[in-house]
Design a protein around this motif. Sequence first.
Motif, PDB file in Angstrom:
ATOM      1  N   GLU A 262       0.846  -1.187   0.000  1.00 44.16           N
ATOM      2  CA  GLU A 262       0.000   0.000   0.000  1.00 44.16           C
ATOM      3  C   GLU A 262       0.882   1.237   0.000  1.00 44.16           C
ATOM      4  N   ALA A 263       0.448   2.249  -0.738  1.00 44.16           N
ATOM      5  CA  ALA A 263       1.192   3.502  -0.806  1.00 44.16           C
ATOM      6  C   ALA A 263       0.229   4.617  -1.195  1.00 44.16           C
ATOM      7  N   PRO A 264       0.541   5.843  -0.885  1.00 44.71           N
ATOM      8  CA  PRO A 264       1.743   6.268  -0.195  1.00 44.71           C
ATOM      9  C   PRO A 264       1.695   5.904   1.283  1.00 44.71           C
ATOM     10  N   SER A 265       2.890   5.687   1.832  1.00 42.22           N
ATOM     11  CA  SER A 265       3.011   5.349   3.244  1.00 42.22           C
ATOM     12  C   SER A 265       4.255   6.045   3.791  1.00 42.22           C
ATOM     13  N   ASP A 266       4.526   5.835   5.067  1.00 42.06           N
ATOM     14  CA  ASP A 266       5.719   6.446   5.662  1.00 42.06           C
ATOM     15  C   ASP A 266       6.994   5.953   5.004  1.00 42.06           C
ATOM     16  N   THR A 267       7.012   4.713   4.540  1.00 41.36           N
ATOM     17  CA  THR A 267       8.232   4.139   3.965  1.00 41.36           C
ATOM     18  C   THR A 267       8.229   4.094   2.432  1.00 41.36           C
ATOM     19  N   ILE A 268       7.055   4.219   1.824  1.00 38.48           N
ATOM     20  CA  ILE A 268       6.952   4.243   0.353  1.00 38.48           C
ATOM     21  C   ILE A 268       6.123   5.468  -0.020  1.00 38.48           C
ATOM     22  N   SER A 269       6.811   6.592  -0.188  1.00 40.87           N
ATOM     23  CA  SER A 269       6.089   7.839  -0.482  1.00 40.87           C
ATOM     24  C   SER A 269       5.650   7.921  -1.940  1.00 40.87           C
ATOM     25  N   ASP A 270       6.476   7.387  -2.841  1.00 40.38           N
ATOM     26  CA  ASP A 270       6.152   7.414  -4.272  1.00 40.38           C
ATOM     27  C   ASP A 270       6.286   5.999  -4.831  1.00 40.38           C
ATOM     28  N   PRO A 271       5.157   5.304  -5.030  1.00 35.57           N
ATOM     29  CA  PRO A 271       5.229   3.915  -5.499  1.00 35.57           C
ATOM     30  C   PRO A 271       5.827   3.754  -6.894  1.00 35.57           C
ATOM     31  N   LEU A 272       5.848   4.813  -7.683  1.00 31.09           N
ATOM     32  CA  LEU A 272       6.361   4.720  -9.050  1.00 31.09           C
ATOM     33  C   LEU A 272       7.809   5.177  -9.179  1.00 31.09           C
ATOM     34  N   ALA A 273       8.442   5.498  -8.077  1.00 32.17           N
ATOM     35  CA  ALA A 273       9.831   6.001  -8.105  1.00 32.17           C
ATOM     36  C   ALA A 273      10.792   4.892  -8.528  1.00 32.17           C
ATOM     37  N   SER A 274      11.868   5.337  -9.168  1.00 35.96           N
ATOM     38  CA  SER A 274      12.910   4.441  -9.648  1.00 35.96           C
ATOM     39  C   SER A 274      14.259   4.880  -9.124  1.00 35.96           C
ATOM     40  N   LEU A 275      15.133   3.922  -8.883  1.00 40.30           N
ATOM     41  CA  LEU A 275      16.515   4.229  -8.497  1.00 40.30           C
ATOM     42  C   LEU A 275      17.409   4.316  -9.727  1.00 40.30           C
ATOM     43  N   SER A 276      16.887   3.960 -10.885  1.00 39.15           N
ATOM     44  CA  SER A 276      17.641   3.943 -12.121  1.00 39.15           C
ATOM     45  C   SER A 276      17.863   5.368 -12.623  1.00 39.15           C
ATOM     46  N   THR A 277      19.053   5.597 -13.159  1.00 41.78           N
ATOM     47  CA  THR A 277      19.352   6.892 -13.757  1.00 41.78           C
ATOM     48  C   THR A 277      19.218   6.841 -15.278  1.00 41.78           C
ATOM     49  N   VAL A 278      18.891   5.671 -15.796  1.00 37.99           N
ATOM     50  CA  VAL A 278      18.749   5.498 -17.254  1.00 37.99           C
ATOM     51  C   VAL A 278      17.296   5.404 -17.601  1.00 37.99           C
TER      52      VAL A 278
END
Length: 108
Positions: free
Chosen positions: A92-108
């Motif tokens: 479930e999101a948004p939550s305290d630990t997952i503010s943006d469920p669609l966020a990526s750590l990828s820079t590409v």
Amino acid sequence: MTVYHYILASQKFLLEEEPLEEVLVERTRDYEEKGKDIDFWLIKQPAFLEAPEMAAVKAKCPPTNVAILSTNEQFITWLKLRLEYVLVGQFEAPSDTISDPLASLSTV
């Protein structure tokens, strides 16, 4: 909060070995014809895996992973039946630990 369902797999498997692109293109076309909003996303290196509650899932994932995320559980179930080597889950999101469920750590 919204429930997001996902499949996770290696980028090589989902993006190179499986004909996933045609599945997503066809589904997008179908949604456009029906006037439906898109309820699925492809996310390279999804940031939601960094949440503490996702540690066990992250431990099972290859380092270069990709997720198909959707608010439509049936779509994810259908993908799971079609694809063998994927992890399936939900959060479930948004939550305290997952503010943006669609966020990526990828820079590409």
